[in-house]
Motif scaffolding. Structure first.
Motif, PDB file in Angstrom:
ATOM      1  N   ALA A 136       0.685  -1.116  -0.032  1.00  0.00           N
ATOM      2  CA  ALA A 136      -0.199   0.000  -0.010  1.00  0.00           C
ATOM      3  C   ALA A 136       0.926   1.503   0.031  1.00  0.00           C
ATOM      4  O   ALA A 136       0.797   2.127  -0.634  1.00  0.00           O
ATOM      5  CB  ALA A 136      -1.172   0.004   1.132  1.00  0.00           C
ATOM      6  N   VAL A 137       1.980   1.250   0.908  1.00  0.00           N
ATOM      7  CA  VAL A 137       2.723   2.747   0.753  1.00  0.00           C
ATOM      8  C   VAL A 137       3.360   2.828  -0.347  1.00  0.00           C
ATOM      9  O   VAL A 137       3.620   3.935  -0.733  1.00  0.00           O
ATOM     10  CB  VAL A 137       3.780   2.332   2.030  1.00  0.00           C
ATOM     11  N   ASN A 138       3.565   1.778  -1.011  1.00  0.00           N
ATOM     12  CA  ASN A 138       4.563   2.099  -2.396  1.00  0.00           C
ATOM     13  C   ASN A 138       3.418   2.379  -3.446  1.00  0.00           C
ATOM     14  O   ASN A 138       3.735   3.384  -4.291  1.00  0.00           O
ATOM     15  CB  ASN A 138       5.256   0.707  -2.920  1.00  0.00           C
ATOM     16  N   LEU A 139       2.191   1.851  -3.320  1.00  0.00           N
ATOM     17  CA  LEU A 139       1.401   2.191  -4.706  1.00  0.00           C
ATOM     18  C   LEU A 139       0.809   3.528  -4.381  1.00  0.00           C
ATOM     19  O   LEU A 139       0.527   4.140  -5.376  1.00  0.00           O
ATOM     20  CB  LEU A 139       0.180   1.209  -4.691  1.00  0.00           C
ATOM     21  N   ALA A 140       0.784   3.911  -3.051  1.00  0.00           N
ATOM     22  CA  ALA A 140       0.146   5.483  -2.793  1.00  0.00           C
ATOM     23  C   ALA A 140       1.235   6.347  -3.777  1.00  0.00           C
ATOM     24  O   ALA A 140       0.531   7.510  -3.901  1.00  0.00           O
ATOM     25  CB  ALA A 140       0.336   5.801  -1.248  1.00  0.00           C
ATOM     26  N   ASP A 141       2.562   6.279  -3.523  1.00  0.00           N
ATOM     27  CA  ASP A 141       3.355   6.876  -4.194  1.00  0.00           C
ATOM     28  C   ASP A 141       3.079   7.076  -5.726  1.00  0.00           C
ATOM     29  O   ASP A 141       3.151   8.506  -6.307  1.00  0.00           O
ATOM     30  CB  ASP A 141       4.791   6.578  -3.849  1.00  0.00           C
ATOM     31  N   VAL A 142       2.939   6.159  -6.316  1.00  0.00           N
ATOM     32  CA  VAL A 142       2.689   6.055  -7.583  1.00  0.00           C
ATOM     33  C   VAL A 142       1.169   6.904  -8.077  1.00  0.00           C
ATOM     34  O   VAL A 142       1.200   7.747  -9.037  1.00  0.00           O
ATOM     35  CB  VAL A 142       2.429   4.680  -8.409  1.00  0.00           C
ATOM     36  N   THR A 143       0.464   6.786  -6.903  1.00  0.00           N
ATOM     37  CA  THR A 143      -0.978   7.121  -7.455  1.00  0.00           C
ATOM     38  C   THR A 143      -0.686   8.750  -7.225  1.00  0.00           C
ATOM     39  O   THR A 143      -1.593   9.606  -8.019  1.00  0.00           O
ATOM     40  CB  THR A 143      -1.908   6.671  -6.236  1.00  0.00           C
ATOM     41  N   ARG A 185      -8.133   9.285   4.661  1.00  0.00           N
ATOM     42  CA  ARG A 185      -8.003   9.317   6.130  1.00  0.00           C
ATOM     43  C   ARG A 185      -6.779  10.263   6.520  1.00  0.00           C
ATOM     44  O   ARG A 185      -5.783   9.895   6.066  1.00  0.00           O
ATOM     45  CB  ARG A 185      -8.092   7.998   6.763  1.00  0.00           C
ATOM     46  N   LEU A 186      -7.256  10.991   7.599  1.00  0.00           N
ATOM     47  CA  LEU A 186      -5.878  11.760   8.036  1.00  0.00           C
ATOM     48  C   LEU A 186      -5.922  11.445   9.737  1.00  0.00           C
ATOM     49  O   LEU A 186      -7.187  11.677  10.182  1.00  0.00           O
ATOM     50  CB  LEU A 186      -5.959  13.261   7.736  1.00  0.00           C
ATOM     51  N   ASP A 239       1.520  12.210  -1.736  1.00  0.00           N
ATOM     52  CA  ASP A 239       0.950  11.080  -0.803  1.00  0.00           C
ATOM     53  C   ASP A 239       1.377  11.580   0.701  1.00  0.00           C
ATOM     54  O   ASP A 239       2.613  11.869   0.965  1.00  0.00           O
ATOM     55  CB  ASP A 239       1.870   9.955  -1.230  1.00  0.00           C
ATOM     56  N   VAL A 240       0.438  11.502   1.432  1.00  0.00           N
ATOM     57  CA  VAL A 240       0.670  12.087   3.022  1.00  0.00           C
ATOM     58  C   VAL A 240       1.291  10.794   3.562  1.00  0.00           C
ATOM     59  O   VAL A 240       0.446   9.946   4.231  1.00  0.00           O
ATOM     60  CB  VAL A 240      -0.632  12.661   3.573  1.00  0.00           C
ATOM     61  N   SER A 241       2.527  10.773   3.706  1.00  0.00           N
ATOM     62  CA  SER A 241       3.270   9.658   4.528  1.00  0.00           C
ATOM     63  C   SER A 241       3.735  10.010   5.603  1.00  0.00           C
ATOM     64  O   SER A 241       3.906   9.339   6.551  1.00  0.00           O
ATOM     65  CB  SER A 241       4.121   9.000   3.390  1.00  0.00           C
ATOM     66  N   ASP A 260      -0.925   7.394   7.046  1.00  0.00           N
ATOM     67  CA  ASP A 260      -2.543   7.335   6.721  1.00  0.00           C
ATOM     68  C   ASP A 260      -2.343   7.089   5.044  1.00  0.00           C
ATOM     69  O   ASP A 260      -3.254   6.418   4.397  1.00  0.00           O
ATOM     70  CB  ASP A 260      -3.476   8.308   6.817  1.00  0.00           C
ATOM     71  N   HIS A 261      -1.604   7.584   4.278  1.00  0.00           N
ATOM     72  CA  HIS A 261      -1.306   7.604   2.768  1.00  0.00           C
ATOM     73  C   HIS A 261      -2.429   8.209   2.081  1.00  0.00           C
ATOM     74  O   HIS A 261      -2.907   7.522   1.189  1.00  0.00           O
ATOM     75  CB  HIS A 261      -0.891   6.221   2.196  1.00  0.00           C
TER      76      HIS A 261
END
Length: 321
Positions: free
Chosen positions: A81-88, A173-174, A221-223, A275-276
């Protein structure tokens, strides 16, 4: 655990590298974007746009996850999930992930099975293929995932495109992951919905392409935390960003947890990472797509303010600090 483990193969050392790879990949379904999956020297993935968006993250046991706090399946879910969020966050549609796994020889096959199950499930939720990777011996459990994406003819949405007068909006979500981490840090395991937000984040995968098609000028991405990540946009774009707390949703569940722990839930929303969710800037309120929430404005100047004032304390997570 799968039932086809050879007798005596309780650990990855017992089973061996190539048998383990076969065990974790054979018979798995792949999406149409995977032309050639695991089993050869490299995978082949559709790149109809002619450009490939690529990102890598590394998760280390004890730093990014704890197996006494998360199940192995949740760890696998999180790694993807954390990696796909960056691509998104680049405005791309995710297409594939490649996985590197380093683990001690005494690691059980069951543990690796469960991590991989979490990866396959999250890859399926995002409609991407798990197309290959590598497994090596290590003293520490480390998971490295490389994510690929397709821009589908669109320009990538960079951090550097925010303009004065743009509005700032978020999707996802945050504060939930930070609240879950706080609960776990106090030795509790409930409320489960909050704790699981830390264990297994749920990025809004479709929202990145949606934002790009709606004219987003910058996105991230909010990481590491909302303020910290918006500051990356502000610095790259040469602008200032003001966040309005009256526009930020603080869910009642976070309020309840904050009351129980003596913490300010608003701080989790502003500075909590992992939260990504996606944060983006748009050229006016009318450009903000459905499902996104406007939370601020882009101004002349530099840096981040909250309700027009500097925020007291750190704005998010940084390694080595």
């Amino acid at each position: 655990m799968r039932s086809d483990t050879p007798e005596g193969a309780g650990t990855v050392a017992d089973l061996g590298e190539f048998s383990l790879i076969q065990r974790l990949t054979v018979g798995r379904a792949q999406p149409p974007s995977t032309l050639l999956g695991p089993g050869d020297d490299a995978a082949v993935v559709v790149a109809s746009d002619g450009r490939v968006v690529a990102s890598t993250d590394v998760l280390v046991e004890g730093v990014h996850f704890r197996l006494d706090w998360s199940t192995p399946e949740q760890v696998g879910h999180k790694a993807v999930a954390v990696n796909l969020a960056d691509v998104t966050a680049m405005g791309a549609t995710p297409t594939a992930v490649l996985v590197g796994l380093a683990c001690p020889p005494e690691t059980t096959v069951e543990l690796v099975d469960e991590i991989t199950t979490g990866m396959w499930k999250e890859a399926g939720r995002a409609r991407v293929g798990l197309v290959g990777g590598d497994i090596v011996s290590s003293q520490t459990l480390v998971i490295s995932v490389t994510a690929l994406g397709d821009l589908q003819g669109r320009a990538p949405v960079l951090r550097s495109g925010a303009l004065v007068g743009d509005v700032v909006a978020v999707c996802g979500r945050l504060g939930w992951s930070a609240a879950g981490l706080a609960v776990l840090g106090r030795g509790f395991r409930s409320p489960v919905t909050v704790v699981n937000a830390h264990r297994a984040p749920e990025p809004p995968y479709a929202a990145g392409a949606q934002a790009a098609m709606s004219g987003a000028t910058a996105m991230i991405d909010v990481s590491d935390g909302l303020l910290a990540d918006l500051d990356h946009i502000a610095e790259a774009s040469g602008v200032a960003i003001d966040v309005r707390t009256d526009l930020l949703e603080v869910h009642q569940r976070l309020v309840d947890v904050g009351t129980a722990l003596g913490a300010d839930p608003r701080h989790w929303v502003l500075t909590g990472g992992e939260d990504h969710a996606l944060a983006a800037t748009f050229p006016g309120p009318g450009a903000v797509p459905e499902g996104w929430v406007t939370i601020g404005t882009v101004w002349r100047g530099d840096g981040i303010t909250v309700d027009g004032r500097p925020y007291e304390g750190p704005g998010g997570w940084q390694h080595w600090r």
